[in-house]
Design a protein around this motif. Structure first.
Motif, PDB file in Angstrom:
ATOM      1  N   ILE A 114       0.860  -1.186   0.000  1.00 28.29           N
ATOM      2  CA  ILE A 114       0.000   0.000   0.000  1.00 28.29           C
ATOM      3  C   ILE A 114       0.894   1.233   0.000  1.00 28.29           C
ATOM      4  O   ILE A 114       2.009   1.201   0.524  1.00 28.29           O
ATOM      5  N   GLY A 115       0.407   2.290  -0.619  1.00 28.97           N
ATOM      6  CA  GLY A 115       1.192   3.527  -0.703  1.00 28.97           C
ATOM      7  C   GLY A 115       0.372   4.621  -1.341  1.00 28.97           C
ATOM      8  O   GLY A 115      -0.605   5.093  -0.748  1.00 28.97           O
ATOM      9  N   THR A 116       0.714   5.011  -2.553  1.00 30.29           N
ATOM     10  CA  THR A 116      -0.081   6.026  -3.245  1.00 30.29           C
ATOM     11  C   THR A 116      -1.404   5.447  -3.735  1.00 30.29           C
ATOM     12  O   THR A 116      -2.319   6.198  -4.071  1.00 30.29           O
ATOM     13  N   THR A 117      -1.498   4.125  -3.780  1.00 29.50           N
ATOM     14  CA  THR A 117      -2.763   3.447  -4.065  1.00 29.50           C
ATOM     15  C   THR A 117      -3.046   2.445  -2.954  1.00 29.50           C
ATOM     16  O   THR A 117      -2.133   2.025  -2.236  1.00 29.50           O
ATOM     17  N   MET A 118      -4.315   2.037  -2.842  1.00 26.98           N
ATOM     18  CA  MET A 118      -4.707   1.146  -1.743  1.00 26.98           C
ATOM     19  C   MET A 118      -4.131  -0.254  -1.897  1.00 26.98           C
ATOM     20  O   MET A 118      -3.663  -0.836  -0.922  1.00 26.98           O
ATOM     21  N   HIS A 119      -4.187  -0.816  -3.089  1.00 26.29           N
ATOM     22  CA  HIS A 119      -3.735  -2.191  -3.297  1.00 26.29           C
ATOM     23  C   HIS A 119      -2.564  -2.216  -4.264  1.00 26.29           C
ATOM     24  O   HIS A 119      -2.652  -1.727  -5.388  1.00 26.29           O
ATOM     25  N   GLY A 120      -1.463  -2.796  -3.814  1.00 24.01           N
ATOM     26  CA  GLY A 120      -0.302  -2.972  -4.663  1.00 24.01           C
ATOM     27  C   GLY A 120       0.429  -4.235  -4.280  1.00 24.01           C
ATOM     28  O   GLY A 120       0.014  -4.987  -3.393  1.00 24.01           O
TER      29      GLY A 120
END
Length: 258
Positions: free
Chosen positions: A177-183
């Protein structure tokens, strides 16, 4: 893609995480007998907007769901465990409720989930199930140390859940997780130690043990989102967002007040 956050992004992640923890705590306090799941969703919307944050769920439309999700929080009751779509359902005394929330603040997302009993806890097996997911989460956090691998986290979760007597589903689990919820990377709720991606400073993971009593099979509701136990048994889900740092794992989604 695997994101590695810089120092400024990690500072923002701490704010996102604290917001998620605080909103979940507020909603837990409000989730009383007679409250509807749609009311909880409305409160989540108000709290997210008041903080100047954005929901990660409203426009969420992955391949496994019938998207977009269109709500601000996942609300799963009793045999529902993941992606519970809020509906016109009123909470009853003794319901086992899971709230799963992800928001983005200043461009960084955080994700957490809690399970608890609404009103009177009459079923010891419910408390044991919730406790097992919480202990598995504690074990996952302890394993999320610099230089360890994602398989070490998976093994820690699986060991706790298996020793508590719960079957384990590995289709849905933790994630980057980071700039998007799921990675990436995916962090399954069971696995072999010493395998998988090596943890680096700046990596952020959402770790989320979940379990169902007596089965590891899921069924999907007609809403295309809500995942339930295939046997109608109770389920629970605990989750924190954790940052990997040289000083050790940092849990970002604890509430800011006791």
């Amino acid at each position: 893609m695997i994101e590695i956050l810089n120092a400024d992004q990690l500072r923002r992640a701490r704010r996102s995480g604290a917001l998620v923890g605080d909103i979940l705590q507020e909603l837990r306090e409000r989730a009383a007998v007679g409250v509807s799941l749609l009311e909880i969703d409305g409160w989540a919307q108000e709290l997210i907007r008041a903080a100047g944050a954005e929901s990660c769920y409203v426009d969420y439309a992955p391949s496994f769901g019938r998207g977009p999700f269109g709500h601000y929080i996942c609300t799963a009751v009793n045999d529902a465990v993941l992606h519970g779509m809020p509906r016109d359902q009123v909470l009853a005394d003794g319901d086992l409720l899971t709230l799963d929330l992800a928001v983005s603040l200043d461009g960084i997302a955080a994700d957490a989930a809690i399970s608890f009993i609404v009103g009177t806890a009459r079923r010891p097996e419910d408390r044991a199930l919730i406790d097992a997911t919480e202990r598995a989460l504690d074990a996952a956090v302890a394993a999320a140390r610099l230089g360890a691998r994602t398989g070490d986290i998976s093994h820690a979760i699986g060991t706790v859940l298996r020793n508590a007597g719960y079957p384990i589903n590995t289709d849905f689990g933790g994630h980057g997780i980071g700039t998007t919820m799921h990675g990436d990377p995916h962090v399954a709720n069971d696995g072999r130690p010493g395998r998988g991606y090596r943890l680096r400073p700046g990596l952020m993971l959402a770790l989320e043990p979940w379990a169902m009593i007596g089965t590891d099979e899921l069924v999907v509701d007609a809403d295309g989102w809500t995942l339930r136990s295939a046997t109608g048994s109770r389920s629970a889900h605990s989750e924190h967002t954790v940052a990997i740092t040289p000083e050790g794992p940092e849990v970002l989604t604890r509430p800011s007040r006791p």
